[in-house]
Scaffold this active site. Structure first.
Site, mmCIF file in Angstrom:
data_model
loop_
_atom_site.group_PDB
_atom_site.id
_atom_site.type_symbol
_atom_site.label_atom_id
_atom_site.label_comp_id
_atom_site.label_asym_id
_atom_site.label_seq_id
_atom_site.Cartn_x
_atom_site.Cartn_y
_atom_site.Cartn_z
ATOM 1 N N ASP A 113 2.463 -58.609 -29.287
ATOM 2 C CA ASP A 113 1.336 -59.420 -28.808
ATOM 3 C C ASP A 113 1.534 -60.014 -27.414
ATOM 4 O O ASP A 113 0.602 -60.600 -26.850
ATOM 5 C CB ASP A 113 1.011 -60.537 -29.822
ATOM 6 C CG ASP A 113 2.215 -61.403 -30.187
ATOM 7 O OD1 ASP A 113 3.103 -61.583 -29.333
ATOM 8 O OD2 ASP A 113 2.257 -61.918 -31.330
ATOM 9 N N HIS A 128 9.513 -53.210 -30.530
ATOM 10 C CA HIS A 128 8.473 -52.324 -31.073
ATOM 11 C C HIS A 128 7.362 -52.040 -30.062
ATOM 12 O O HIS A 128 6.227 -51.766 -30.437
ATOM 13 C CB HIS A 128 7.871 -52.928 -32.353
ATOM 14 C CG HIS A 128 8.807 -52.895 -33.525
ATOM 15 N ND1 HIS A 128 8.643 -53.669 -34.655
ATOM 16 C CD2 HIS A 128 9.938 -52.172 -33.744
ATOM 17 C CE1 HIS A 128 9.628 -53.417 -35.508
ATOM 18 N NE2 HIS A 128 10.426 -52.522 -34.981
HETATM 19 P P1 OAD Z 1 6.400 -59.810 -41.738
HETATM 20 O O1 OAD Z 1 4.931 -59.971 -41.940
HETATM 21 O O2 OAD Z 1 7.101 -58.823 -42.569
HETATM 22 O O3 OAD Z 1 7.128 -61.214 -41.979
HETATM 23 C C1 OAD Z 1 6.665 -62.413 -41.383
HETATM 24 C C2 OAD Z 1 7.635 -63.518 -41.748
HETATM 25 O O4 OAD Z 1 7.199 -64.700 -41.071
HETATM 26 C C3 OAD Z 1 7.708 -63.857 -43.241
HETATM 27 O O5 OAD Z 1 9.057 -63.908 -43.640
HETATM 28 C C4 OAD Z 1 7.045 -65.239 -43.326
HETATM 29 O O6 OAD Z 1 7.629 -66.056 -44.343
HETATM 30 C C5 OAD Z 1 7.335 -65.804 -41.953
HETATM 31 N N1 OAD Z 1 6.377 -66.833 -41.467
HETATM 32 C C6 OAD Z 1 5.076 -67.005 -41.781
HETATM 33 N N2 OAD Z 1 4.543 -68.028 -41.102
HETATM 34 C C7 OAD Z 1 5.536 -68.527 -40.310
HETATM 35 C C8 OAD Z 1 5.622 -69.581 -39.352
HETATM 36 N N3 OAD Z 1 4.559 -70.344 -39.056
HETATM 37 N N4 OAD Z 1 6.809 -69.797 -38.740
HETATM 38 C C9 OAD Z 1 7.892 -69.024 -39.026
HETATM 39 N N5 OAD Z 1 7.867 -68.022 -39.912
HETATM 40 C C10 OAD Z 1 6.710 -67.762 -40.553
HETATM 41 O O7 OAD Z 1 6.625 -59.570 -40.171
HETATM 42 P P2 OAD Z 1 7.885 -58.924 -39.429
HETATM 43 O O8 OAD Z 1 9.150 -59.324 -40.070
HETATM 44 O O9 OAD Z 1 7.716 -59.202 -37.994
HETATM 45 O O10 OAD Z 1 6.555 -53.005 -37.520
HETATM 46 O O11 OAD Z 1 7.637 -57.393 -39.704
HETATM 47 C C11 OAD Z 1 8.527 -56.460 -39.152
HETATM 48 C C12 OAD Z 1 7.800 -55.204 -38.777
HETATM 49 O O12 OAD Z 1 7.059 -54.720 -39.907
HETATM 50 C C13 OAD Z 1 6.741 -55.371 -37.710
HETATM 51 O O13 OAD Z 1 7.244 -55.383 -36.402
HETATM 52 C C14 OAD Z 1 5.859 -54.186 -37.952
HETATM 53 C C15 OAD Z 1 5.750 -54.283 -39.452
HETATM 54 O O14 OAD Z 1 5.396 -53.160 -40.153
HETATM 55 C C16 OAD Z 1 5.899 -51.929 -37.116
HETATM 56 O O15 OAD Z 1 4.683 -51.858 -37.151
HETATM 57 C C17 OAD Z 1 6.765 -50.825 -36.596
#
Ligand code: OAD
Length: 256
Positions: A113, A128
């Site tokens: 983003d 990514h």
């Molecule tokens: P996820 O959607 O898997 O995880 C988001 C995390 O953020 C979760 O563990 C939530 O508990 C946490 N969360 C939610 N609100 C929050 C806040 N206000 N402050 C801090 N944490 C919070 O997202 P990613 O781990 O980024 O890849 O996902 C990894 C990858 O999976 C992405 O880059 C994407 C996706 O498929 C690709 O598309 C290649």
């Protein structure tokens, strides 16, 4: 746990993290979708996540894109419409301040983003890719993403080829430069802040393990536990990034 006890615990944790950062010679952050939730961008997983609405098998894989670009572009357009107008939140701003204060060497982000850069962070490794650019799948011509170019989907290049965002789809390799830099940073840091990631998508999920194996302390900021919690993380702050990071900044300001 009672609210008062929880708040005291968090306060103690913030002080401990500030102390670690202060003593560290190199602190690196690894961020995921959670840091942008407070900017109005839904994460991928969970009830409100993108993958609850769109099956990743049909929308997130590069083969799915080539098979039916118009279908995948429906999801991309919805996502871009939100991202284009989103603004950095206190979490992004706090990390930019940490860099400015000399306490944060780099951010490795899984996010596409651009909000870290919008907040003022300079050393950002986009693991990514990013959504700022669209690439032609025929001639590799690049276009800056804007609302006009995605009015009709799939958007097309002057040559007629279909455009794709410059992001990593499942089934694609991580950009080599980002991969090399991220792993080098993980190996050399002595504190890693792991913020807002479910830590289940490889190879990004391995970055905290590499850091830990090289002797770094791992600090997790996430309202929910993850596979890193209690296993890899030395300390987890169960709070939102937009609340926690400014508190760390304030604590560091107090002490300097
Ligand atoms: P996820 O959607 O898997 O995880 C988001 C995390 O953020 C979760 O563990 C939530 O508990 C946490 N969360 C939610 N609100 C929050 C806040 N206000 N402050 C801090 N944490 C919070 O997202 P990613 O781990 O980024 O890849 O996902 C990894 C990858 O999976 C992405 O880059 C994407 C996706 O498929 C690709 O598309 C290649």
């Amino acid at each position: 746990m009672k609210k008062k006890q929880f708040m005291t615990d968090n306060k103690n944790k913030i002080s401990a993290v500030a102390k670690l950062i202060k003593e560290s010679t190199m602190t690196v952050a690894l961020t995921g979708a959670g840091i942008s939730v407070e900017s109005g961008i839904d994460p991928f997983r969970g009830e409100k996540g993108l993958w609850a609405k769109y099956n990743p098998e049909e929308y997130a894989y590069i083969d799915a894109f080539y098979e039916n670009p118009a279908k995948v572009w429906q999801m991309l357009k919805e996502l871009l419409a939100i991202i284009i107008f989103s603004k950095p939140n206190n979490g992004h701003v706090g990390l930019a301040q940490l860099e400015e204060m000399g306490y944060l060497s780099s951010i490795i982000t899984q996010n596409v983003d651009g909000l870290h850069q919008a907040a003022g962070s300079r050393n950002v490794i986009e693991f990514h890719g990013n959504n700022r650019w669209l690439l032609c799948i025929e001639c590799s011509n690049r276009y800056e993403t804007d609302p006009d170019i995605i009015k009709n989907i799939p958007p097309r290049c002057e040559c007629g080829g279909i455009l794709r965002p410059d992001v990593v789809f499942f089934g694609e390799a991580i950009p080599q430069k980002a991969m090399v830099k991220a792993y080098a940073n993980a190996k050399s840091c002595d504190v890693m802040l792991v913020i807002g990631t479910s830590a289940i998508v490889s190879p990004a999920s391995e970055i905290p393990l590499v850091a830990k194996d090289s002797g770094a302390k791992i600090i997790e900021i996430n309202p929910e536990p993850t596979p890193l919690t209690d296993q890899v993380a030395n300390l987890t702050i169960y709070e939102k990034a937009g609340t926690t990071i400014p508190m760390i900044v304030s604590e560091l300001k107090k002490k300097s």
